[in-house]
Design an enzyme around this catalytic site. Structure first.
Site, PDB file in Angstrom:
ATOM      1  N   HIS A 166      84.002  80.706  75.531  1.00 23.10           N
ATOM      2  CA  HIS A 166      83.440  79.678  76.417  1.00 23.10           C
ATOM      3  C   HIS A 166      83.777  80.070  77.862  1.00 23.10           C
ATOM      4  O   HIS A 166      84.855  80.622  78.134  1.00 23.10           O
ATOM      5  CB  HIS A 166      84.033  78.308  76.080  1.00 23.10           C
ATOM      6  CG  HIS A 166      83.333  77.191  76.790  1.00 23.10           C
ATOM      7  ND1 HIS A 166      83.567  76.912  78.113  1.00 23.10           N
ATOM      8  CD2 HIS A 166      82.377  76.322  76.374  1.00 23.10           C
ATOM      9  CE1 HIS A 166      82.783  75.899  78.483  1.00 23.10           C
ATOM     10  NE2 HIS A 166      82.050  75.523  77.442  1.00 23.10           N
ATOM     11  N   GLU A 217      75.059  79.487  78.125  1.00 22.79           N
ATOM     12  CA  GLU A 217      75.530  78.442  79.033  1.00 22.79           C
ATOM     13  C   GLU A 217      75.591  79.003  80.447  1.00 22.79           C
ATOM     14  O   GLU A 217      76.578  79.679  80.801  1.00 22.79           O
ATOM     15  CB  GLU A 217      76.924  77.959  78.608  1.00 22.79           C
ATOM     16  CG  GLU A 217      76.979  77.351  77.217  1.00 22.79           C
ATOM     17  CD  GLU A 217      78.132  76.359  77.061  1.00 22.79           C
ATOM     18  OE1 GLU A 217      77.881  75.274  76.543  1.00 22.79           O
ATOM     19  OE2 GLU A 217      79.264  76.651  77.488  1.00 22.79           O
TER      20      GLU A 217
HETATM   21  P1  13P Z   1      78.211  69.939  79.994  1.00 20.16           P
HETATM   22  O1  13P Z   1      77.256  69.439  78.926  1.00 20.16           O
HETATM   23  O2  13P Z   1      79.195  68.915  80.439  1.00 20.16           O
HETATM   24  O3  13P Z   1      77.481  70.596  81.122  1.00 20.16           O
HETATM   25  O4  13P Z   1      79.101  71.078  79.303  1.00 20.16           O
HETATM   26  C1  13P Z   1      78.475  72.165  78.738  1.00 20.16           C
HETATM   27  C2  13P Z   1      79.508  72.953  78.042  1.00 20.16           C
HETATM   28  O5  13P Z   1      80.301  73.623  78.655  1.00 20.16           O
HETATM   29  C3  13P Z   1      79.544  72.846  76.580  1.00 20.16           C
HETATM   30  O6  13P Z   1      80.353  73.827  76.017  1.00 20.16           O
END
Ligand code: 13P
Length: 247
Positions: free
Chosen positions: A89, A155
């Protein structure tokens, strides 16, 4: 053939939302989409013991044991009852110095013990400004065992946690473009079955548009996953959209 949508709640360093462990909560997986929760290590046991939640860990150490104070091995997570583990992550990469190669070791360790890895990749705003978003995710993918059964979570770092007010929000088209690019980099026989989730401020207001994109197979949700009502609305949208056909 089709891909089952996956809606994942990454609770980060927060306790489980009110009522999450009670039967009938939106965090229980009851068919399609598949719903998975990622609590803190402290809350793993309660979530697993609920007997109804599908549970993953937010990180894990590839080595099976040893002098790694504060860490938990991926093997132990599997034995404890986790079904999934997040690997790489962006908050782990940034706050704990996890490199692409170390993330790849975590993925290999997870596959070895039968824990399903969700590998997070994505560019920073600086990468995007320099038009390096594609080369960044291409490298992040290049070190991974993509011939195996892994899930990818794209992400964009700049779109996480509501995004930065000074930057334009990620649009569904931005996300679809990158998802399609990511799929094109997978081995041919893995392009159909591999799920690619989107993470970065997914909420009820944008979930339908995001999840309707051809190459977006679910969401890895932070902020909105802490609100059972909002999370339930996203799960409902995914349920209405049904399975994603493999082209
Ligand atoms: P948000 O949905 O708060 O932007 O977070 C995304 C995230 O990092 C999920 O792992």
């Amino acid at each position: 053939m089709s891909r089952r949508l996956l809606i994942a709640a990454n609770w980060k360093m927060n306790p489980p939302p009110q009522g999450a462990l009670q039967s009938g909560s939106p965090y229980f997986s009851s068919g399609d989409p598949e719903v998975v929760v990622f609590p803190t290590f402290i809350d793993l046991q309660n979530c697993i013991r609920s007997g109804q939640l599908i549970v993953g860990a937010q990180c894990g150490r590839p080595e099976q044991n040893g002098a790694f104070t504060g860490d938990v091995s991926i093997k132990l997570l599997k034995e404890f009852g986790c079904s999934y583990v997040l690997c790489g992550h962006s908050e782990r990469r940034e706050n704990h110095g996890e490199t692409d190669e170390y993330v790849a070791e975590q993925v290999a360790a997870a596959l070895e013990v039968g824990l399903h890895p969700i590998v997070c990749i994505g560019e920073t705003w600086d990468d995007r400004k320099k038009k390096k978003e594609k080369s960044k995710v291409k490298y992040q993918l290049s070190v991974l065992p993509l011939e195996s059964d892994v899930t990818i979570a794209y992400e964009p770092v700049w779109a996480i946690s509501g995004g930065d007010p000074d930057k334009p929000a990620a649009t569904a088209e931005d996300a679809q473009q990158m998802h399609s690019f990511i799929r094109s980099l997978l081995p041919k026989d893995r392009q159909g079955p591999t799920r690619i989730l989107y993470g970065g401020s997914m909420k009820p207001e944008n979930a339908r548009e995001l999840l309707s994109q051809e190459d977006i197979d679910g969401g890895l949700i932070g902020g909105a996953s802490l609100d059972p009502k909002k999370f339930g609305e996203i799960v409902k949208i995914a349920e209405e959209l049904g399975l994603k056909q493999q082209l």
